[in-house]
Design a protein around this motif. Structure first.
Motif, PDB file in Angstrom:
ATOM      1  N   TYR A   1      41.400  56.643  33.326  1.00 29.61           N
ATOM      2  CA  TYR A   1      40.130  55.934  33.220  1.00 29.61           C
ATOM      3  C   TYR A   1      40.308  54.756  32.265  1.00 29.61           C
ATOM      4  O   TYR A   1      40.995  54.869  31.249  1.00 29.61           O
ATOM      5  CB  TYR A   1      39.038  56.854  32.694  1.00 29.61           C
ATOM      6  CG  TYR A   1      38.581  57.892  33.687  1.00 29.61           C
ATOM      7  CD1 TYR A   1      37.976  57.519  34.884  1.00 29.61           C
ATOM      8  CD2 TYR A   1      38.749  59.248  33.425  1.00 29.61           C
ATOM      9  CE1 TYR A   1      37.556  58.463  35.802  1.00 29.61           C
ATOM     10  CE2 TYR A   1      38.335  60.209  34.337  1.00 29.61           C
ATOM     11  CZ  TYR A   1      37.742  59.808  35.526  1.00 29.61           C
ATOM     12  OH  TYR A   1      37.335  60.751  36.433  1.00 29.61           O
ATOM     13  N   PRO A   2      39.688  53.624  32.572  1.00 28.83           N
ATOM     14  CA  PRO A   2      39.838  52.458  31.700  1.00 28.83           C
ATOM     15  C   PRO A   2      39.013  52.591  30.429  1.00 28.83           C
ATOM     16  O   PRO A   2      38.087  53.406  30.350  1.00 28.83           O
ATOM     17  CB  PRO A   2      39.314  51.313  32.570  1.00 28.83           C
ATOM     18  CG  PRO A   2      38.284  51.963  33.438  1.00 28.83           C
ATOM     19  CD  PRO A   2      38.836  53.335  33.742  1.00 28.83           C
ATOM     20  N   LEU A   3      39.355  51.776  29.464  1.00 32.59           N
ATOM     21  CA  LEU A   3      38.571  51.708  28.238  1.00 32.59           C
ATOM     22  C   LEU A   3      37.200  51.100  28.524  1.00 32.59           C
ATOM     23  O   LEU A   3      36.953  50.526  29.589  1.00 32.59           O
ATOM     24  CB  LEU A   3      39.293  50.849  27.201  1.00 32.59           C
ATOM     25  CG  LEU A   3      40.661  51.325  26.705  1.00 32.59           C
ATOM     26  CD1 LEU A   3      41.169  50.373  25.632  1.00 32.59           C
ATOM     27  CD2 LEU A   3      40.586  52.746  26.178  1.00 32.59           C
ATOM     28  N   ALA A   4      36.330  51.220  27.544  1.00 31.86           N
ATOM     29  CA  ALA A   4      34.997  50.626  27.650  1.00 31.86           C
ATOM     30  C   ALA A   4      35.094  49.129  27.911  1.00 31.86           C
ATOM     31  O   ALA A   4      35.991  48.454  27.413  1.00 31.86           O
ATOM     32  CB  ALA A   4      34.221  50.880  26.363  1.00 31.86           C
ATOM     33  N   GLY A   5      34.173  48.623  28.709  1.00 28.31           N
ATOM     34  CA  GLY A   5      34.136  47.198  29.012  1.00 28.31           C
ATOM     35  C   GLY A   5      34.932  46.801  30.233  1.00 28.31           C
ATOM     36  O   GLY A   5      35.056  45.605  30.531  1.00 28.31           O
ATOM     37  N   ALA A   6      35.476  47.772  30.980  1.00 24.24           N
ATOM     38  CA  ALA A   6      36.286  47.465  32.168  1.00 24.24           C
ATOM     39  C   ALA A   6      35.449  46.746  33.228  1.00 24.24           C
ATOM     40  O   ALA A   6      34.296  47.103  33.477  1.00 24.24           O
ATOM     41  CB  ALA A   6      36.867  48.744  32.744  1.00 24.24           C
ATOM     42  N   ILE A   7      36.053  45.753  33.865  1.00 22.87           N
ATOM     43  CA  ILE A   7      35.378  45.016  34.942  1.00 22.87           C
ATOM     44  C   ILE A   7      35.449  45.793  36.250  1.00 22.87           C
ATOM     45  O   ILE A   7      34.461  45.921  36.978  1.00 22.87           O
ATOM     46  CB  ILE A   7      36.012  43.623  35.119  1.00 22.87           C
ATOM     47  CG1 ILE A   7      35.803  42.776  33.862  1.00 22.87           C
ATOM     48  CG2 ILE A   7      35.420  42.917  36.342  1.00 22.87           C
ATOM     49  CD1 ILE A   7      36.533  41.445  33.900  1.00 22.87           C
ATOM     50  N   LEU A   8      36.638  46.307  36.561  1.00 24.68           N
ATOM     51  CA  LEU A   8      36.874  46.986  37.835  1.00 24.68           C
ATOM     52  C   LEU A   8      36.688  48.486  37.694  1.00 24.68           C
ATOM     53  O   LEU A   8      37.019  49.052  36.655  1.00 24.68           O
ATOM     54  CB  LEU A   8      38.297  46.681  38.323  1.00 24.68           C
ATOM     55  CG  LEU A   8      38.664  45.200  38.435  1.00 24.68           C
ATOM     56  CD1 LEU A   8      40.130  45.049  38.840  1.00 24.68           C
ATOM     57  CD2 LEU A   8      37.764  44.474  39.411  1.00 24.68           C
ATOM     58  N   PRO A   9      36.163  49.143  38.716  1.00 25.98           N
ATOM     59  CA  PRO A   9      35.706  48.657  40.021  1.00 25.98           C
ATOM     60  C   PRO A   9      34.212  48.367  40.064  1.00 25.98           C
ATOM     61  O   PRO A   9      33.612  48.336  41.132  1.00 25.98           O
ATOM     62  CB  PRO A   9      36.031  49.849  40.923  1.00 25.98           C
ATOM     63  CG  PRO A   9      35.714  51.033  40.045  1.00 25.98           C
ATOM     64  CD  PRO A   9      36.115  50.621  38.645  1.00 25.98           C
ATOM     65  N   PHE A  10      33.619  48.161  38.890  1.00 26.67           N
ATOM     66  CA  PHE A  10      32.168  48.018  38.809  1.00 26.67           C
ATOM     67  C   PHE A  10      31.685  46.652  39.287  1.00 26.67           C
ATOM     68  O   PHE A  10      30.519  46.488  39.646  1.00 26.67           O
ATOM     69  CB  PHE A  10      31.708  48.264  37.375  1.00 26.67           C
ATOM     70  CG  PHE A  10      32.220  49.563  36.812  1.00 26.67           C
ATOM     71  CD1 PHE A  10      31.753  50.771  37.302  1.00 26.67           C
ATOM     72  CD2 PHE A  10      33.195  49.578  35.833  1.00 26.67           C
ATOM     73  CE1 PHE A  10      32.231  51.975  36.805  1.00 26.67           C
ATOM     74  CE2 PHE A  10      33.677  50.770  35.327  1.00 26.67           C
ATOM     75  CZ  PHE A  10      33.199  51.975  35.813  1.00 26.67           C
ATOM     76  N   LYS A  11      32.585  45.670  39.264  1.00 24.01           N
ATOM     77  CA  LYS A  11      32.268  44.334  39.761  1.00 24.01           C
ATOM     78  C   LYS A  11      33.407  43.861  40.660  1.00 24.01           C
ATOM     79  O   LYS A  11      34.538  44.316  40.525  1.00 24.01           O
ATOM     80  CB  LYS A  11      32.088  43.341  38.605  1.00 24.01           C
ATOM     81  CG  LYS A  11      30.914  43.643  37.693  1.00 24.01           C
ATOM     82  CD  LYS A  11      30.817  42.592  36.591  1.00 24.01           C
ATOM     83  CE  LYS A  11      29.644  42.874  35.660  1.00 24.01           C
ATOM     84  NZ  LYS A  11      29.546  41.840  34.592  1.00 24.01           N
ATOM     85  N   ARG A  12      33.096  42.945  41.561  1.00 21.60           N
ATOM     86  CA  ARG A  12      34.132  42.291  42.365  1.00 21.60           C
ATOM     87  C   ARG A  12      34.394  40.917  41.765  1.00 21.60           C
ATOM     88  O   ARG A  12      33.467  40.123  41.572  1.00 21.60           O
ATOM     89  CB  ARG A  12      33.709  42.166  43.831  1.00 21.60           C
ATOM     90  CG  ARG A  12      34.709  41.367  44.676  1.00 21.60           C
ATOM     91  CD  ARG A  12      34.397  41.425  46.160  1.00 21.60           C
ATOM     92  NE  ARG A  12      34.784  42.728  46.721  1.00 21.60           N
ATOM     93  CZ  ARG A  12      33.936  43.675  47.063  1.00 21.60           C
ATOM     94  NH1 ARG A  12      32.632  43.485  46.918  1.00 21.60           N
ATOM     95  NH2 ARG A  12      34.363  44.828  47.554  1.00 21.60           N
ATOM     96  N   ILE A  13      35.641  40.633  41.481  1.00 18.01           N
ATOM     97  CA  ILE A  13      36.015  39.350  40.894  1.00 18.01           C
ATOM     98  C   ILE A  13      36.212  38.325  42.009  1.00 18.01           C
ATOM     99  O   ILE A  13      36.939  38.574  42.970  1.00 18.01           O
ATOM    100  CB  ILE A  13      37.302  39.487  40.064  1.00 18.01           C
ATOM    101  CG1 ILE A  13      37.086  40.491  38.914  1.00 18.01           C
ATOM    102  CG2 ILE A  13      37.738  38.132  39.514  1.00 18.01           C
ATOM    103  CD1 ILE A  13      38.358  40.841  38.166  1.00 18.01           C
TER     104      ILE A  13
END
Length: 348
Positions: free
Chosen positions: A83-95
């Motif tokens: 699991y990524p650290l806090a503040g991860a962009i992916l996969p919550f947003k599409r760049i």
């Protein structure tokens, strides 16, 4: 992709970075930064959300499962990823980004158009993605080629033109024209290597909104001139850069870095199973081959899908993709049907 040609080496400007950290009344950590550009201008680097919250692991699992688009082979989503650290962009947003270099109108939309026109065009693409997949917010960005493979050896014999701080500062200033924009700095190392080239952009990677891209096409490990053949990176190279980014994130208490690796042939990336994942870094294997829709889908299916690393990307070429029948660009709706659905979209 044609070999970029830039005339001469560029002078290196001087920039300084300042940072401050504070807490809000509810105890959430915020980061405020300013950057002094080479010309003396000051730009706020609050380009990403200043409040960093822990990730929702259930939401993360649901998002990567949805992104797999019903794949039944067991390849996607990638198993046992951290699991990524806090503040991860992916996969919550599409760049969604524009790619290019400010010194060439032929290397991509970033550089082909004046900043205001570039932003107008990029925002048109953003709206298309928001309409095609309203469930996933778009994270807009600029992907800048910070070192360009060259047809001439240069003073150091490495066949590389490094963009100076002044040029990179100009990109950061363009990014600041639109709130919450992220920036990728892309390296074409030619006859050099990542260990020697990353330090040239090290201070920019310490900014929370600056990320990294690397292009195996121009990594000429056998000493060939760039453009004569397609280069490659091994998992060891990718791991070196990924570990470097992870160390930067930990040292400076940053949100995870997004790390884009270009690919359009089998040989461009070797030993993919040895690529290591980190909570501090989100790796995107990015399909950047050009051609008609069926050819591009085939490249994605043959070289991205069967060798899962973590996330995937897809490039649209405004000009090269129109060279052959049916002479049209792929749409967001088409890309969303791919397995897995690309989470990073680049327009050149």
């Amino acid at each position: 992709m044609k070999l970029p040609q830039l005339a001469g080496m560029l002078l290196v400007g001087i920039a300084s970075i300042g940072a401050s950290t504070s807490c809000t009344s509810d105890g959430k950590s915020t980061v405020g930064q300013t950057k002094v550009l080479a010309n003396g201008d000051t730009v706020s680097t609050d380009s990403v959300a200043s409040t960093i919250l822990p990730i929702d692991t259930a939401k993360y699992d649901a998002a990567i499962k949805k992104n797999a688009n019903g794949d039944t082979t067991g390849k996607w989503p990638v198993k046992n990823q951290p699991y990524p650290l806090a503040g991860a962009i992916l996969p919550f947003k599409r760049i969604v980004v524009y790619y290019g270099n400010l010194h060439s109108k032929k290397m991509g939309a970033l550089g082909e158009y004046a900043p205001k026109e570039m932003w107008r065009k990029l925002n048109v693409e953003v709206k298309k993605w928001e309409k095609a997949d309203p469930a996933i917010p778009v994270q807009v960005g600029l992907h800048y080629i910070a070192s360009v493979a060259s047809g001439t050896p240069g003073k150091d014999g490495k066949y590389i033109n490094r963009m100076g701080n002044k040029q990179i500062d100009s990109v950061l200033k363009i990014a600041a024209m639109q709130k919450n924009t992220i920036v990728f700095l892309d390296l074409q190392v030619a006859l050099s290597n990542l260990k020697d080239e990353i330090p040239h952009i090290a201070k920019y990677l310490e900014l929370p909104y600056v990320h990294l891209g690397i292009d195996p096409e121009f990594s000429m490990k056998d000493g060939s001139k760039p453009g004569k053949k397609i280069g490659k990176y091994d998992a060891a190279d990718i791991n070196y850069a990924s570990q470097y980014l992870a160390d930067v994130v930990k040292k400076h208490n940053l949100p995870p870095k997004v790390f884009v690796v270009h690919r359009f042939t089998q040989g461009m990336v070797t030993n993919y199973k040895n690529i290591k994942l980190h909570p501090e870094v989100q790796i995107v294997m990015h399909m950047d081959g050009w051609g008609e829709p069926e050819l591009k889908k085939g490249t994605y299916r043959n070289h991205i899908y069967p060798e899962p690393v973590q996330f995937t990307g897809f490039k649209i070429f405004y000009k090269n993709d129109l060279k052959r029948a049916p002479k049209r660009l792929m749409t967001p709706e088409e890309l969303l049907k791919l397995k897995p659905a690309p989470i990073y979209i680049q327009y050149q």
